[in-house]
Design a protein around this motif. Sequence first.
Motif, PDB file in Angstrom:
ATOM      1  N   VAL A   1       0.446  -1.650  -0.355  1.00  0.00           N
ATOM      2  CA  VAL A   1      -0.007  -0.295   0.359  1.00  0.00           C
ATOM      3  C   VAL A   1       0.743   0.818   0.262  1.00  0.00           C
ATOM      4  O   VAL A   1       0.570   2.215  -0.398  1.00  0.00           O
ATOM      5  CB  VAL A   1      -0.894  -0.107   1.113  1.00  0.00           C
ATOM      6  N   LEU A   2       1.782   1.070   0.385  1.00  0.00           N
ATOM      7  CA  LEU A   2       2.971   2.513   0.719  1.00  0.00           C
ATOM      8  C   LEU A   2       3.414   2.473  -0.857  1.00  0.00           C
ATOM      9  O   LEU A   2       3.955   3.875  -0.663  1.00  0.00           O
ATOM     10  CB  LEU A   2       4.163   2.260   1.425  1.00  0.00           C
TER      11      LEU A   2
ATOM     12  N   GLY B   1      -1.082  -8.557  -3.773  1.00  0.00           N
ATOM     13  CA  GLY B   1      -1.070 -10.107  -4.176  1.00  0.00           C
ATOM     14  C   GLY B   1       0.136  -9.689  -5.591  1.00  0.00           C
ATOM     15  O   GLY B   1       1.525 -10.309  -5.111  1.00  0.00           O
ATOM     16  N   GLU B   2       0.355  -9.506  -6.116  1.00  0.00           N
ATOM     17  CA  GLU B   2       1.420  -8.944  -7.855  1.00  0.00           C
ATOM     18  C   GLU B   2       2.060  -8.101  -6.905  1.00  0.00           C
ATOM     19  O   GLU B   2       3.758  -8.180  -7.902  1.00  0.00           O
ATOM     20  CB  GLU B   2       0.548  -7.450  -8.651  1.00  0.00           C
ATOM     21  N   TRP B   3       2.285  -6.873  -6.231  1.00  0.00           N
ATOM     22  CA  TRP B   3       3.572  -6.510  -5.680  1.00  0.00           C
ATOM     23  C   TRP B   3       4.344  -8.116  -4.522  1.00  0.00           C
ATOM     24  O   TRP B   3       5.640  -7.436  -5.109  1.00  0.00           O
ATOM     25  CB  TRP B   3       3.217  -5.421  -4.462  1.00  0.00           C
ATOM     26  N   THR B   4       3.801  -8.726  -3.871  1.00  0.00           N
ATOM     27  CA  THR B   4       4.282  -9.158  -3.381  1.00  0.00           C
ATOM     28  C   THR B   4       4.809 -10.764  -3.846  1.00  0.00           C
ATOM     29  O   THR B   4       5.841 -11.229  -3.917  1.00  0.00           O
ATOM     30  CB  THR B   4       3.451 -10.573  -2.201  1.00  0.00           C
ATOM     31  N   THR B   5       3.800 -11.006  -5.278  1.00  0.00           N
ATOM     32  CA  THR B   5       4.512 -11.651  -5.765  1.00  0.00           C
ATOM     33  C   THR B   5       5.440 -11.097  -7.035  1.00  0.00           C
ATOM     34  O   THR B   5       6.644 -12.612  -6.532  1.00  0.00           O
ATOM     35  CB  THR B   5       3.209 -11.842  -7.064  1.00  0.00           C
ATOM     36  N   ASP B   6       6.106 -10.292  -6.935  1.00  0.00           N
ATOM     37  CA  ASP B   6       7.005 -10.155  -8.400  1.00  0.00           C
ATOM     38  C   ASP B   6       8.236  -9.444  -6.822  1.00  0.00           C
ATOM     39  O   ASP B   6       9.303  -8.731  -8.142  1.00  0.00           O
ATOM     40  CB  ASP B   6       6.753  -8.274  -8.443  1.00  0.00           C
TER      41      ASP B   6
ATOM     42  N   SER C   1      15.311 -10.707  -2.056  1.00  0.00           N
ATOM     43  CA  SER C   1      15.990 -10.046  -0.571  1.00  0.00           C
ATOM     44  C   SER C   1      15.352  -9.025  -0.223  1.00  0.00           C
ATOM     45  O   SER C   1      14.942  -8.981   1.470  1.00  0.00           O
ATOM     46  CB  SER C   1      16.983  -8.952  -1.467  1.00  0.00           C
ATOM     47  N   VAL C   2      14.308  -8.574  -0.340  1.00  0.00           N
ATOM     48  CA  VAL C   2      12.723  -8.578  -0.266  1.00  0.00           C
ATOM     49  C   VAL C   2      12.472  -8.897   0.588  1.00  0.00           C
ATOM     50  O   VAL C   2      11.216  -8.236   1.928  1.00  0.00           O
ATOM     51  CB  VAL C   2      11.965  -7.706  -1.210  1.00  0.00           C
TER      52      VAL C   2
ATOM     53  N   ASP D   1      11.048   1.862  -6.510  1.00  0.00           N
ATOM     54  CA  ASP D   1      12.459   0.900  -5.689  1.00  0.00           C
ATOM     55  C   ASP D   1      11.811   0.217  -4.749  1.00  0.00           C
ATOM     56  O   ASP D   1      10.809   0.743  -3.983  1.00  0.00           O
ATOM     57  CB  ASP D   1      13.083   1.751  -5.203  1.00  0.00           C
ATOM     58  N   TYR D   2      11.831  -1.303  -4.842  1.00  0.00           N
ATOM     59  CA  TYR D   2      11.142  -2.411  -3.743  1.00  0.00           C
ATOM     60  C   TYR D   2      11.310  -1.589  -2.207  1.00  0.00           C
ATOM     61  O   TYR D   2      10.881  -2.253  -0.869  1.00  0.00           O
ATOM     62  CB  TYR D   2      11.380  -3.550  -4.252  1.00  0.00           C
TER      63      TYR D   2
END
Length: 390
Positions: free
Chosen positions: A54-55, A65-70, A74-75, A379-380
């Motif tokens: 969300v940030l 879900g897409e942000w977590t999958t990608d 290291s993240v 930037d992740y």
Amino acid sequence: MPSGLGQLALPNLHGTPPDTADLRRFLIWVPDPRGHRGRRYPMLPLLCAAAAAVLAGARSLVAIGEWTTDAPPSVLRDLGFPPDPLTGIRAVPHPATIRRLLQRLDGDALDAAIGAYLRARTTPPQPPEPSSKPALRAISVDGKTVRGSRTRTTTAIQLLAAMDHHGVVLAQRQIASKSNEIPAFRPLLDVIDLTGSVLTGDALHTQHGHGAYLRRRGAHYLAIVKKNHPGLYAQVRKLPWAEIPVEHQTRDKAHHRDEIRRLKAAAFRHLDYSGALQVVRWRRDLSTGKLTIECVYLITSLDVYDATPAELASWIRGHWGIENLLHHVRDRTFREDDSKIRTGALPRTMTSLRNLAISVFRQNGKTNIAAALRHTTRDYTRPLRALGLT
């Protein structure tokens, strides 16, 4: 709610800045609603991933879900996802796993954790000079309806929030169905240290019980008086305002209009309150030339020794910052009212995560939340650093 949530911020109040900036130290108090069997992923990494997404600008569960999958390995490591004991690979949770967790979370516990985290990140005020009076902290209280949460059989949920005038959400509470904001006022503020604060609210919260509660908590109030309290309104309106000099005046030109504000203050012994205020606003539309005049009355527990006229005028005007700095941002930037999330606790959970993102950006000095989201999403590691996760 676990008994430990009442002392949520206490272990970190005297910690070092890196300790208080770590979101995990607060989310650990949120109870896991899942059964013990079948838990493949710990709850804390899932919550941290949702907050970081969300940030980074995620507006929906699909985007989370897409942000977590990608996310790179290291993240995932910094978020706390455990590696496989055989391969060492950190498995990525399915978006449905995150959704099922978020829709079952205890909303009060999550808001308590987020509120304590944001309060711990707030820089403590500098001690005043011996010859000066301590500065009061201004807090706005206002409610908002999450319109997209309405279904055929249920009404949209309503949330009451307390926000300081700098744009940081200190607490949030869901209003019970078939009720209004008044009963939720005290439970909302019970988790906040109100000593040395001044509370501003709309006319709905101009209640004698609210004022007595705030004074017992060591806080002051500025309350708008309208015709929903006809006796008090008539009493304040009939004061000899024409004979009282103007205490403070400002003139601003913005948004295609010219605006003049004049404030008068009065203190009379026959009133049940320390003082009464009159604010008159003249607004001229620069494109049409139309002039509108509005007169607003307020009551307050403050006296001449507690605040200057300029401070009173600033707090009165600053109350509506909760609309501009919070509600408007959630609607326009995060498209909250367009969201069709309705299942379980999801509407409130997503609102809480949006409050977290907006408040963290405000604390970091960002005034344009849309630009801050665009910068963070490139930037992740940026959302992780902002939340103290790395």
